[in-house]
Design an enzyme around this catalytic site. Structure first.
Site, PDB file in Angstrom:
ATOM      1  CG  HIS A  11       1.050  -6.357  -1.963  1.00 32.31           C
ATOM      2  ND1 HIS A  11      -0.039  -7.160  -1.760  1.00 32.31           N
ATOM      3  CD2 HIS A  11       1.163  -5.595  -0.843  1.00 32.31           C
ATOM      4  CE1 HIS A  11      -0.566  -6.898  -0.576  1.00 32.31           C
ATOM      5  NE2 HIS A  11       0.145  -5.947  -0.010  1.00 32.31           N
ATOM      6  CE  LYS A  15       6.349  -1.788  -4.889  1.00 35.06           C
ATOM      7  NZ  LYS A  15       5.173  -1.415  -4.191  1.00 35.06           N
ATOM      8  CB  THR A  37       2.509   3.211  -0.067  1.00 37.47           C
ATOM      9  OG1 THR A  37       2.239   2.271  -1.101  1.00 37.47           O
ATOM     10  CG2 THR A  37       1.270   3.384   0.799  1.00 37.47           C
ATOM     11  N   GLY A  38       5.369   4.596  -0.529  1.00 39.55           N
ATOM     12  CA  GLY A  38       6.769   4.369  -0.827  1.00 39.55           C
ATOM     13  C   GLY A  38       7.220   4.204  -2.249  1.00 39.55           C
ATOM     14  CB  SER A  57       7.644   1.513   2.418  1.00 36.29           C
ATOM     15  OG  SER A  57       7.427   0.176   2.061  1.00 36.29           O
ATOM     16  N   GLY A  58       4.442   0.815   2.541  1.00 37.51           N
ATOM     17  CA  GLY A  58       3.338   0.154   3.251  1.00 37.51           C
ATOM     18  C   GLY A  58       3.746  -0.494   4.560  1.00 37.51           C
ATOM     19  CG  ASP A  63      -0.292  -0.557   3.834  1.00 32.45           C
ATOM     20  OD1 ASP A  63      -0.228  -0.145   2.663  1.00 32.45           O
ATOM     21  OD2 ASP A  63       0.190  -1.649   4.196  1.00 32.45           O
ATOM     22  CG  ASP A  83       0.995 -11.366  -4.984  1.00 32.08           C
ATOM     23  OD1 ASP A  83       0.159 -12.241  -5.318  1.00 32.08           O
ATOM     24  OD2 ASP A  83       2.221 -11.496  -5.123  1.00 32.08           O
ATOM     25  CG  HIS A  90       2.462  -4.798   5.267  1.00 33.25           C
ATOM     26  ND1 HIS A  90       3.203  -5.532   4.375  1.00 33.25           N
ATOM     27  CD2 HIS A  90       1.747  -3.935   4.522  1.00 33.25           C
ATOM     28  CE1 HIS A  90       2.923  -5.137   3.146  1.00 33.25           C
ATOM     29  NE2 HIS A  90       2.044  -4.185   3.206  1.00 33.25           N
ATOM     30  CG  ASP A  93       0.101  -2.438   9.107  1.00 32.29           C
ATOM     31  OD1 ASP A  93      -0.417  -2.296  10.227  1.00 32.29           O
ATOM     32  OD2 ASP A  93       1.327  -2.536   8.932  1.00 32.29           O
ATOM     33  NE  ARG A  99     -12.662  -1.409  11.483  1.00 37.38           N
ATOM     34  CZ  ARG A  99     -12.630  -0.114  11.826  1.00 37.38           C
ATOM     35  NH1 ARG A  99     -11.756   0.692  11.286  1.00 37.38           N
ATOM     36  NH2 ARG A  99     -13.479   0.376  12.692  1.00 37.38           N
TER      37      ARG A  99
END
Length: 147
Positions: A11, A15, A37-38, A57-58, A63, A83, A90, A93, A99
């Protein structure tokens, strides 16, 4: 030995911490593929001076892309510095990603301490093969349309 692949996700407020951790462990990443991601992917490329399999990006689907790669068997470990103090738009996601990681029995780190344990584990750097889940009972189950 089979090449391992790690997914790195963070997050925004985490970062900087993830980049510091990645830099500190740069030598351990030498023979490990990295998905990210992104923006995290761009920062990892700059920090480690190497290429990364960058996804969206997430919040824009990254994600879910990481989750799909886990389901396909392309990702062996998820390092996700999330975080816990900042609500995320999101969040569903994120829960879906965690999961899938649990479902497919891959190690997950959500902070520096757990990431340190994983990246330094001899299991990551040898031929350890985690138990793969058997979904045959689920995939061959009877459904109302079968009756």
């Amino acid at each position: 030995m089979t090449k391992r692949n790690i997914a790195l996700v963070a997050h925004d407020n985490k970062k900087k911490e993830l980049m510091s951790w990645a830099k500190d462990n740069q030598a351990l990443f030498a023979n490990i593929g990295i998905y990210a991601t992104g923006t995290t992917g761009r920062l990892v490329e700059q920090t480690l001076n190497r290429s990364v399999q960058r996804l969206l990006s997430g919040p824009l689907g990254g994600d879910q892309q990481i989750g799909a790669k886990i389901a396909e068997g392309a990702i062996d470990v998820l390092i996700f510095f999330w975080d816990p103090l900042e609500p995320q738009p999101h969040d569903p996601d994120i829960k879906a990603l965690l999961r899938i990681a649990a479902l497919y029995n891959i190690p997950v780190a959500c902070n520096k301490a757990s990431a340190d344990y994983i990246i330094n584990s001899p299991l990551l750097h040898n031929d350890y093969k985690p138990d793969l889940p058997d979904f045959s009972a689920y995939t061959s189950r009877q459904t109302p349309i079968d009756a």
